[in-house]
Scaffold this motif. Sequence first.
Motif, short mmCIF file in Angstrom:
data_model
loop_
_atom_site.label_atom_id
_atom_site.label_comp_id
_atom_site.label_asym_id
_atom_site.label_seq_id
_atom_site.Cartn_x
_atom_site.Cartn_y
_atom_site.Cartn_z
N ALA A 70 28.73 -6.34 21.89
CA ALA A 70 29.64 -5.43 21.19
C ALA A 70 30.33 -6.13 20.03
O ALA A 70 30.49 -5.55 18.95
CB ALA A 70 30.67 -4.86 22.17
N ALA A 71 30.73 -7.40 20.25
CA ALA A 71 31.39 -8.15 19.18
C ALA A 71 30.43 -8.36 18.01
O ALA A 71 30.83 -8.23 16.84
CB ALA A 71 31.88 -9.49 19.72
N GLU A 131 30.85 -6.90 14.09
CA GLU A 131 30.75 -7.75 12.90
C GLU A 131 29.66 -7.25 11.96
O GLU A 131 29.83 -7.27 10.73
CB GLU A 131 30.46 -9.19 13.33
CG GLU A 131 31.62 -9.86 14.06
CD GLU A 131 31.23 -11.24 14.59
OE1 GLU A 131 30.11 -11.69 14.27
OE2 GLU A 131 32.04 -11.84 15.31
N HIS A 132 28.56 -6.78 12.53
CA HIS A 132 27.44 -6.26 11.73
C HIS A 132 27.89 -5.04 10.91
O HIS A 132 27.60 -4.94 9.71
CB HIS A 132 26.30 -5.90 12.68
CG HIS A 132 25.14 -5.22 12.03
ND1 HIS A 132 24.27 -5.88 11.19
CD2 HIS A 132 24.69 -3.93 12.11
CE1 HIS A 132 23.34 -5.04 10.77
NE2 HIS A 132 23.58 -3.85 11.31
N VAL A 133 28.59 -4.13 11.55
CA VAL A 133 29.04 -2.91 10.86
C VAL A 133 30.08 -3.24 9.80
O VAL A 133 30.02 -2.75 8.66
CB VAL A 133 29.61 -1.89 11.87
CG1 VAL A 133 30.26 -0.71 11.13
CG2 VAL A 133 28.51 -1.40 12.80
N ARG A 191 38.87 0.58 13.66
CA ARG A 191 38.95 0.31 12.23
C ARG A 191 38.42 1.50 11.44
O ARG A 191 37.37 2.03 11.75
CB ARG A 191 38.12 -0.92 11.88
CG ARG A 191 38.77 -2.24 12.16
CD ARG A 191 39.73 -2.67 11.05
NE ARG A 191 39.04 -2.83 9.78
CZ ARG A 191 38.44 -3.95 9.40
NH1 ARG A 191 38.41 -5.01 10.19
NH2 ARG A 191 37.87 -4.04 8.21
N ARG A 192 39.17 1.89 10.42
CA ARG A 192 38.66 2.90 9.49
C ARG A 192 37.58 2.24 8.64
O ARG A 192 37.78 1.16 8.08
CB ARG A 192 39.79 3.40 8.60
CG ARG A 192 39.34 4.33 7.49
CD ARG A 192 40.47 4.54 6.49
NE ARG A 192 40.00 5.22 5.30
CZ ARG A 192 39.37 4.62 4.30
NH1 ARG A 192 39.12 3.32 4.35
NH2 ARG A 192 38.98 5.31 3.25
N GLU A 241 18.74 -2.05 12.24
CA GLU A 241 18.76 -3.41 11.71
C GLU A 241 19.37 -4.37 12.73
O GLU A 241 18.87 -5.50 12.89
CB GLU A 241 19.58 -3.43 10.42
CG GLU A 241 18.91 -2.72 9.26
CD GLU A 241 19.84 -2.58 8.06
OE1 GLU A 241 19.36 -2.16 6.99
OE2 GLU A 241 21.04 -2.89 8.19
N PHE A 242 20.41 -3.94 13.40
CA PHE A 242 21.03 -4.79 14.42
C PHE A 242 20.05 -5.05 15.56
O PHE A 242 19.94 -6.18 16.06
CB PHE A 242 22.28 -4.10 14.96
CG PHE A 242 23.00 -4.89 16.02
CD1 PHE A 242 23.81 -5.96 15.68
CD2 PHE A 242 22.87 -4.55 17.35
CE1 PHE A 242 24.47 -6.68 16.66
CE2 PHE A 242 23.53 -5.26 18.34
CZ PHE A 242 24.33 -6.34 17.99
N GLY A 243 19.32 -4.00 15.98
CA GLY A 243 18.34 -4.17 17.05
C GLY A 243 17.23 -5.14 16.67
O GLY A 243 16.78 -5.93 17.50
N ALA A 244 16.78 -5.08 15.42
CA ALA A 244 15.74 -5.99 14.95
C ALA A 244 16.24 -7.43 14.90
O ALA A 244 15.51 -8.37 15.18
CB ALA A 244 15.25 -5.55 13.57
N ARG A 245 17.52 -7.59 14.58
CA ARG A 245 18.11 -8.93 14.48
C ARG A 245 18.40 -9.51 15.86
O ARG A 245 18.38 -10.73 16.05
CB ARG A 245 19.40 -8.85 13.66
CG ARG A 245 20.02 -10.19 13.34
CD ARG A 245 21.22 -10.00 12.43
NE ARG A 245 20.87 -9.34 11.18
CZ ARG A 245 21.76 -8.97 10.27
NH1 ARG A 245 23.05 -9.18 10.49
NH2 ARG A 245 21.37 -8.38 9.16
#
Length: 293
Positions: free
Chosen positions: A278-279, A283-285, A160-161, A112-116
């Motif tokens: 990376a930032a 944020e996406h995750v 981050r957990r 999804e991140f790659g498509a965005r």
Amino acid sequence: MDLRQLRYLDAVARARSFTAAALDLHIAQSALSQQVAKLERELGVELLKRTTRKVETTEAGELVLARGRRALAEAAAIREDLDALHGLVRGSLKIGGVPPMSGLHPARLIAEFGARHPGIDITIREDVAQLLIDELAAGRLDLVLSLTDVRTLPPSLTGRRLVEEELVLILAPDHPLAQRKRIPHAALTGERLVAYGEGSVLRAELERLVDEPNVIAEVNELVTLRELVALGLGVTLMPKAVVAATPPTTLAVRPLHPRLRVPVAMIWRAHEQPTPAAAAFREHVLAAVARHP
């Protein structure tokens, strides 16, 4: 000396060949040779030792490349920052690990991140957790997704957990322990174990549960590990998300007693400004985790 010359020198040093480097750079070999020779004249040192078989970097060349590569990286970061300022995210993203997470699907998150952000080149590196964390610390990865407790990380790393994942025991359907609804930790003592290699969290958890683990096979491929267990070679721990839908005729899946849960974390280098790519992925995750019930 300019960035183009440094980029050409870096390409030749990596390829150890003017011909291969010229192909990678999509320029004529003669033009490449001229620019590298010009840089050598400007600096007054030989940067590359040329032979009929290959090209090797001289000691002076290594010194120039060490600083030159940092300059190239900074120049690329400037372009990425300016793109981000204008609402564009480009560049590259190197991710280590795609661990299973109940309710979340890391591979889907990456897709999804790659498509965005189609302007980002994504590389995924899979291996045992400790090796990936070492590569992150060395700067070869941008972040790592892993079954890791962030409290155990060295000071150079942070994270981050995201969620907790339950670990279950998998075994062949006709294994004697498959008759139980829950498996006490003590029941694993003396069992033949099929495990991931050293440095994996699953291996570490097995060794924590069993005083003298009887590991008869090491496998780092998930499919192979499951097949060996299903065929009766041994038993092992597995994230519940991986085997939750497995038919009981193929593989027995049993919870442990007491239940065993491990954190899933996203890890990155501390005290370092992330690249825009990376930032954006972080944020996406985190947004996906916030939506997770």
